[in-house]
Design a protein around this motif. Structure first.
Motif, PDB file in Angstrom:
ATOM      1  N   SER A   1      37.307  44.177  21.044  1.00  0.00           N
ATOM      2  CA  SER A   1      36.610  44.842  22.135  1.00  0.00           C
ATOM      3  C   SER A   1      37.424  44.687  23.413  1.00  0.00           C
ATOM      4  CB  SER A   1      35.217  44.248  22.334  1.00  0.00           C
ATOM      5  OG  SER A   1      35.312  42.907  22.755  1.00  0.00           O
ATOM      6  N   VAL A   2      37.091  45.484  24.404  1.00  0.00           N
ATOM      7  CA  VAL A   2      37.692  45.346  25.729  1.00  0.00           C
ATOM      8  C   VAL A   2      36.576  45.352  26.767  1.00  0.00           C
ATOM      9  CG1 VAL A   2      39.953  46.313  25.223  1.00  0.00           C
ATOM     10  CG2 VAL A   2      38.087  47.845  25.811  1.00  0.00           C
ATOM     11  N   THR A   3      36.809  44.614  27.833  1.00  0.00           N
ATOM     12  CA  THR A   3      35.867  44.559  28.940  1.00  0.00           C
ATOM     13  C   THR A   3      36.609  44.893  30.217  1.00  0.00           C
ATOM     14  OG1 THR A   3      34.575  42.824  27.860  1.00  0.00           O
ATOM     15  CG2 THR A   3      34.245  43.133  30.226  1.00  0.00           C
ATOM     16  N   GLN A   4      36.168  45.929  30.893  1.00  0.00           N
ATOM     17  CA  GLN A   4      36.746  46.265  32.177  1.00  0.00           C
ATOM     18  C   GLN A   4      35.873  45.612  33.249  1.00  0.00           C
ATOM     19  OE1 GLN A   4      37.763  50.642  30.628  1.00  0.00           O
ATOM     20  NE2 GLN A   4      38.560  50.264  32.689  1.00  0.00           N
ATOM     21  N   LEU A   5      36.499  44.813  34.059  1.00  0.00           N
ATOM     22  CA  LEU A   5      35.759  43.909  34.928  1.00  0.00           C
ATOM     23  C   LEU A   5      35.170  44.569  36.162  1.00  0.00           C
ATOM     24  CD1 LEU A   5      38.169  40.876  34.599  1.00  0.00           C
ATOM     25  CD2 LEU A   5      36.058  41.333  33.343  1.00  0.00           C
ATOM     26  N   ASP A   6      35.631  45.755  36.497  1.00  0.00           N
ATOM     27  CA  ASP A   6      35.129  46.467  37.671  1.00  0.00           C
ATOM     28  C   ASP A   6      34.736  47.874  37.279  1.00  0.00           C
ATOM     29  OD1 ASP A   6      37.898  44.867  38.783  1.00  0.00           O
ATOM     30  OD2 ASP A   6      35.976  44.363  39.701  1.00  0.00           O
ATOM     31  N   SER A   7      33.535  48.291  37.641  1.00  0.00           N
ATOM     32  CA  SER A   7      33.130  49.660  37.333  1.00  0.00           C
ATOM     33  C   SER A   7      33.692  50.632  38.372  1.00  0.00           C
ATOM     34  CB  SER A   7      31.604  49.770  37.290  1.00  0.00           C
ATOM     35  OG  SER A   7      31.050  49.374  38.527  1.00  0.00           O
ATOM     36  N   HIS A   8      33.958  50.110  39.570  1.00  0.00           N
ATOM     37  CA  HIS A   8      34.479  50.973  40.633  1.00  0.00           C
ATOM     38  C   HIS A   8      35.423  50.166  41.511  1.00  0.00           C
ATOM     39  CE1 HIS A   8      34.198  53.343  44.512  1.00  0.00           C
ATOM     40  NE2 HIS A   8      34.610  54.236  43.646  1.00  0.00           N
ATOM     41  N   VAL A   9      36.593  50.766  41.806  1.00  0.00           N
ATOM     42  CA  VAL A   9      37.570  50.165  42.706  1.00  0.00           C
ATOM     43  C   VAL A   9      37.940  51.203  43.755  1.00  0.00           C
ATOM     44  CG1 VAL A   9      39.931  49.312  42.916  1.00  0.00           C
ATOM     45  CG2 VAL A   9      38.498  48.545  41.007  1.00  0.00           C
TER      46      VAL A   9
END
Lengths: 111, 116
Positions: free
Chosen positions: A3-11
């Motif tokens: 799996s992957v987790t992107q730590l920020d939904s918005h930058v």
């Protein structure tokens, strides 16, 4: 399971400043990792891929990513943001030919 | 060199109807994968076709079915449409068995399906 987790939904960044989009992965063995970009109402474009040949991977449009096994991370960076970089970015891990996507990070670039 | 093409671009269907989406892979590619991307989400793997057979399948019900033709093009069929099937459907092509390709997939522009 991979799996992957992107730590920020918005930058949000200003034009000309550095970009950092964070991604952590989970994999029981050496993963195949990718970053894809999706501009509004467009399909997905491959930015770069990790092939285990080098930990620092250079992609298109000045983007690069560093594979850090000790931190299980594959963060995407660019030294200087351009207005045209505004888009949705996906960190992706491949499992036997099946791509598993993160939730995405929306990058906004302010003039 | 033609990339991945999909048709139609947009489609509006009514709940309970059936729909067929089409995909032509990038020249030289022999494998087609389908993904569903709901609004605000990352794409989810539906299934993958190689040598005219379904090779892998994601967590989607049997209402979702597909086909691959001898020229490597592919169709995605969805029966008994639900409101929740509204999404962008993406087709991706790749070359099976290419050493070092690391399953690099090239995506089409997608078909936007709206179910009312």
């Amino acid at each position: 399971a991979q799996s992957v987790t992107q730590l920020d939904s918005h930058v949000s960044v200003s034009e000309g400043t550095p970009v950092l989009l964070r991604c952590n992965y989970s994999s029981s063995y050496s993963p195949s990792l990718f970053w894809y970009v999706q501009h509004p109402n467009k399909g997905l474009q491959l930015l770069l891929k990790y092939t285990s040949a080098a930990t620092l991977v250079k992609g298109i449009n000045g983007f690069e990513a560093e594979f850090k096994k000790s931190e299980t991370s594959f963060h995407l960076t660019k030294p200087s943001a351009h207005m045209s970089d505004a888009a949705e970015y996906f960190c992706v891990v491949s499992r036997r030919g099946k791509l598993i996507f993160g939730q995405g990070t929306e990058l906004s670039v302010k003039p | 060199d033609a990339g991945v093409t999909q048709s139609p671009t947009h489609l509006i269907k009514t709940r309970g109807q059936q729909v067929t989406l089409r995909c032509s892979p990038k020249s030289g590619h022999d494998t087609v994968s389908w993904y569903q991307q709901a609004l605000g989400q990352g794409p989810q793997f539906i299934f993958q076709y190689y040598e005219e057979e379904e090779r892998q399948r994601g967590n989607f019900p049997d209402r979702f079915s597909g086909h691959q033709f001898p020229n490597y093009s592919s169709e995605l069929n969805v029966n008994a449409l639900l409101l929740g099937d509204s999404a962008l459907y993406l087709c991706a092509s790749s070359l099976m068995g290419q050493v070092g390709a690391y399953y690099e997939q090239y995506f089409g522009p997608g078909t936007r399906l709206t179910v009312t």
